[in-house]
Design a protein around this motif. Structure first.
Motif, mmCIF file in Angstrom:
data_model
loop_
_atom_site.group_PDB
_atom_site.id
_atom_site.type_symbol
_atom_site.label_atom_id
_atom_site.label_comp_id
_atom_site.label_asym_id
_atom_site.label_seq_id
_atom_site.Cartn_x
_atom_site.Cartn_y
_atom_site.Cartn_z
ATOM 1 N N ARG A 10 0.828 -1.219 0.000
ATOM 2 C CA ARG A 10 0.000 0.000 0.000
ATOM 3 C C ARG A 10 0.859 1.265 0.000
ATOM 4 N NH1 ARG A 10 -3.490 -2.002 4.961
ATOM 5 N NH2 ARG A 10 -1.428 -2.892 5.304
ATOM 6 N N MET A 11 1.868 1.293 0.863
ATOM 7 C CA MET A 11 2.721 2.490 0.923
ATOM 8 C C MET A 11 3.593 2.629 -0.317
ATOM 9 S SD MET A 11 1.987 4.350 3.409
ATOM 10 C CE MET A 11 3.379 5.449 3.220
ATOM 11 N N ASP A 31 9.712 -6.205 -4.845
ATOM 12 C CA ASP A 31 8.802 -6.877 -3.903
ATOM 13 C C ASP A 31 8.897 -8.383 -4.170
ATOM 14 O OD1 ASP A 31 6.012 -5.710 -2.267
ATOM 15 O OD2 ASP A 31 6.278 -7.873 -2.593
ATOM 16 N N THR A 33 6.847 -10.713 -3.528
ATOM 17 C CA THR A 33 5.593 -11.384 -3.883
ATOM 18 C C THR A 33 5.498 -11.482 -5.404
ATOM 19 O OG1 THR A 33 4.616 -10.340 -1.939
ATOM 20 C CG2 THR A 33 3.089 -11.360 -3.499
ATOM 21 N N GLY A 79 10.721 3.695 5.937
ATOM 22 C CA GLY A 79 9.478 3.970 6.676
ATOM 23 C C GLY A 79 8.931 2.738 7.363
ATOM 24 N N THR A 81 8.159 -0.075 9.914
ATOM 25 C CA THR A 81 8.186 -0.022 11.382
ATOM 26 C C THR A 81 8.476 -1.422 11.944
ATOM 27 O OG1 THR A 81 5.798 -0.366 11.438
ATOM 28 C CG2 THR A 81 6.560 1.906 11.527
ATOM 29 N N GLY A 104 11.827 6.555 10.299
ATOM 30 C CA GLY A 104 10.817 7.116 11.200
ATOM 31 C C GLY A 104 9.542 6.316 11.099
ATOM 32 N N PHE A 107 6.009 9.513 8.803
ATOM 33 C CA PHE A 107 6.586 10.457 7.846
ATOM 34 C C PHE A 107 5.605 11.549 7.445
ATOM 35 C CE2 PHE A 107 10.173 7.616 7.349
ATOM 36 C CZ PHE A 107 11.195 8.502 7.085
ATOM 37 N N ARG A 216 -3.484 7.649 3.747
ATOM 38 C CA ARG A 216 -2.074 7.318 3.972
ATOM 39 C C ARG A 216 -1.152 8.177 3.107
ATOM 40 N NH1 ARG A 216 -2.283 1.990 5.941
ATOM 41 N NH2 ARG A 216 -0.201 1.455 5.269
HETATM 42 N N1 LIG Z 1 6.711 5.548 8.567
HETATM 43 C C1 LIG Z 1 5.476 5.820 8.202
HETATM 44 O O1 LIG Z 1 5.061 6.984 8.090
HETATM 45 C C2 LIG Z 1 4.573 4.658 7.864
HETATM 46 C C3 LIG Z 1 3.276 4.877 7.381
HETATM 47 C C4 LIG Z 1 2.513 3.767 7.011
HETATM 48 C C5 LIG Z 1 3.046 2.493 7.132
HETATM 49 N N2 LIG Z 1 4.298 2.318 7.633
HETATM 50 C C6 LIG Z 1 4.941 0.999 7.714
HETATM 51 O O2 LIG Z 1 5.400 0.636 6.418
HETATM 52 C C7 LIG Z 1 5.411 -0.777 6.277
HETATM 53 C C8 LIG Z 1 4.616 -1.192 5.047
HETATM 54 O O3 LIG Z 1 3.274 -0.762 5.185
HETATM 55 P P1 LIG Z 1 2.202 -1.086 4.044
HETATM 56 O O4 LIG Z 1 0.909 -0.588 4.543
HETATM 57 O O5 LIG Z 1 2.712 -0.646 2.717
HETATM 58 O O6 LIG Z 1 2.211 -2.681 4.107
HETATM 59 P P2 LIG Z 1 1.845 -3.706 2.963
HETATM 60 O O7 LIG Z 1 1.668 -5.021 3.636
HETATM 61 O O8 LIG Z 1 0.745 -3.176 2.109
HETATM 62 O O9 LIG Z 1 3.166 -3.739 2.037
HETATM 63 C C9 LIG Z 1 4.395 -4.296 2.435
HETATM 64 C C10 LIG Z 1 5.040 -4.887 1.191
HETATM 65 O O10 LIG Z 1 6.386 -5.254 1.488
HETATM 66 C C11 LIG Z 1 6.649 -6.427 0.752
HETATM 67 N N3 LIG Z 1 7.831 -7.120 1.253
HETATM 68 C C12 LIG Z 1 7.906 -8.137 2.141
HETATM 69 N N4 LIG Z 1 9.194 -8.548 2.273
HETATM 70 C C13 LIG Z 1 9.923 -7.765 1.453
HETATM 71 C C14 LIG Z 1 11.300 -7.703 1.108
HETATM 72 N N5 LIG Z 1 12.197 -8.536 1.656
HETATM 73 N N6 LIG Z 1 11.701 -6.783 0.221
HETATM 74 C C15 LIG Z 1 10.832 -5.936 -0.363
HETATM 75 N N7 LIG Z 1 9.499 -5.953 -0.092
HETATM 76 C C16 LIG Z 1 9.067 -6.848 0.807
HETATM 77 C C17 LIG Z 1 5.361 -7.227 0.858
HETATM 78 O O11 LIG Z 1 5.302 -8.237 -0.165
HETATM 79 C C18 LIG Z 1 4.319 -6.133 0.667
HETATM 80 O O12 LIG Z 1 3.969 -5.963 -0.701
HETATM 81 C C19 LIG Z 1 4.865 -1.302 7.608
HETATM 82 O O13 LIG Z 1 5.975 -1.607 8.440
HETATM 83 C C20 LIG Z 1 4.075 -0.148 8.160
HETATM 84 O O14 LIG Z 1 3.964 -0.167 9.563
HETATM 85 C C21 LIG Z 1 5.056 3.375 7.997
#
Ligand SMILES: NC(=O)c1ccc[n+]([C@@H]2O[C@H](COP(=O)([O-])OP(=O)(O)OC[C@H]3O[C@@H](n4cnc5c(N)ncnc54)[C@H](O)[C@@H]3O)[C@@H](O)[C@H]2O)c1
Length: 253
Positions: A10-11, A31, A33, A79, A81, A104, A107, A216
Motif C-alpha cells: 500500500r505504501m 517486492d 511477492t 518507513g 516499522t 521514522g 513520515f 495514507r
Molecule cells: N513511517 C510511516 O510513516 C509509515 C506509514 C505507514 C506504514 N508504515 C509501515 O510501512 C510498512 C509497510 O506498510 P504497508 O501498509 O505498505 O504494508 P503492505 O503489507 O501493504 O506492504 C508491504 C510490502 O512489502 C513487501 N515485502 C515483504 N518482504 C519484502 C522484502 N524482503 N523486500 C521488499 N518488499 C518486501 C510485501 O510483499 C508487501 O507488498 C509497515 O511496516 C508499516 O507499519 C510506515
C-alpha cells in the motif's frame, strides 16, 4: 532523481504516485511477492542505477537491505516499522560506511507540523497557569490499541516543555484529575483515519490545535520529501525523521 522503491504494498504504491507527480524516475519496484513489482530482490545493478531508495516493507527485510544500501553509499529512506531490535546494527552499518539513512515511524509532514505547533503552544503556557492542556484522539472502530502512538508522542512533547505536567494519564477517571497529570482520551468508532486534538483551556477561553488525517498519502509524500532532502542536503549518518523535520520547517516556528 532516480529512485528505487523497495516494498510495493500500500505504501509503495502511494510513494510511486508522489515520485511520478514530482517528476522523479522510478528505477524499479522491488517486492518478493510474485507478480507484484518489477524485481523480487535488491540487486547491485538496481543499486547502481539509483540515487535514492525508499523502503516500506517488512521489519525482517530492513537490516539486510540497509547493509546493501550502506555498502554502496545509497541515500535511503526507511518507513518500515517494527525493526527496533536491528536499529543499533543498522546505525553501525550506516555510520561505518559513512552513508545516509533517514528512518521514522511517522513520515506525515502534517503530523510533524502538529507536534511542532503543540510543543510551541505548550511552552507558551508554561508561565500562564490559568491555562490547562489536554489531548483527545478519535480513530475508526477497528483500531486495536489506544491511545494511538501519535497521541502518546503528542503527550510526550507536551511533558517535555511544560514542567507542571509530570505524567500522562490515559485511563478513565473516577476522581478529579491532578494538576500535574496530562489527560489523554481516546474515542473509537466509525471509519475515522485519525484525528488528534490538543485543547488549551482557561476560565476565559479555549484554543484547539487539531490534526485530521484523510488517508495514507501524507506518509508517502513525507517519505518522498525526506529522500529529496537527503540527496539535496548531502547529509550523512543515521538520521531520524525529526532531523528532516527540524531542517525543513520546525526551526521556523
Ligand atoms: N513511517 C510511516 O510513516 C509509515 C506509514 C505507514 C506504514 N508504515 C509501515 O510501512 C510498512 C509497510 O506498510 P504497508 O501498509 O505498505 O504494508 P503492505 O503489507 O501493504 O506492504 C508491504 C510490502 O512489502 C513487501 N515485502 C515483504 N518482504 C519484502 C522484502 N524482503 N523486500 C521488499 N518488499 C518486501 C510485501 O510483499 C508487501 O507488498 C509497515 O511496516 C508499516 O507499519 C510506515
Amino acid at each position: 532523481m532516480n529512485v528505487l522503491i523497495v516494498g510495493y504494498g500500500r505504501m509503495g504504491h502511494e510513494v510511486e504516485t508522489f515520485l511520478r507527480s514530482r517528476n522523479h524516475h522510478v528505477v524499479a519496484r522491488v517486492d518478493p511477492t510474485p507478480g507484484v513489482g518489477d524485481a523480487t530482490e535488491v540487486s547491485s545493478e538496481l543499486l547502481r542505477s539509483s540515487q535514492a531508495v525508499i523502503e516500506f516493507s517488512l521489519p525482517e527485510a530492513v537490516l539486510g537491505h540497509a547493509r546493501q544500501y550502506a555498502g554502496v553509499g545509497l541515500p535511503a529512506v526507511v518507513g518500515t516499522t517494527g525493526w527496533e531490535s536491528d536499529r543499533a546494527e543498522v546505525r553501525n552499518l550506516v555510520e561505518g560506511y559513512q552513508s545516509s539513512l533517514v528512518w521514522g515511524s511517522n513520515f506525515s509532514v502534517g503530523a510533524h507540523l502538529f507536534f511542532a505547533l503543540v510543543e510551541k503552544a505548550a511552552s507558551m503556557i508554561a508561565d500562564l497557569p490559568d491555562y490547562d492542556i489536554m489531548v483527545t484522539e478519535w480513530h475508526h472502530k477497528l483500531k486495536k490499541d489506544s491511545p494511538s502512538g501519535t497521541a502518546l508522542t503528542t503527550a510526550e512533547r507536551i511533558l517535555k516543555v511544560l514542567p507542571r505536567k509530570k505524567e500522562i494519564n490515559s485511563e478513565r477517571l473516577d476522581r478529579a484529575i491532578r494538576d500535574d497529570e496530562l489527560h489523554v482520551a481516546s474515542v473509537r468508532g466509525g471509519a475515522i483515519p485519525g484525528i488528534h486534538s490538543v485543547l488549551l483551556d482557561s476560565a476565559a477561553d479555549s484554543l484547539e490545535i487539531r490534526h485530521t488525517a484523510r488517508s495514507r498519502s501524507g506518509f508517502a509524500l513525507g517519505a518522498v520529501l525526506a529522500a529529496e532532502w537527503l540527496v539535496s542536503s548531502g547529509r550523512k549518518g543515521f538520521l531520524s525523521v525529526e532531523d528532516f523535520v527540524a531542517d525543513t520547517f520546525a526551526s521556523k516556528l
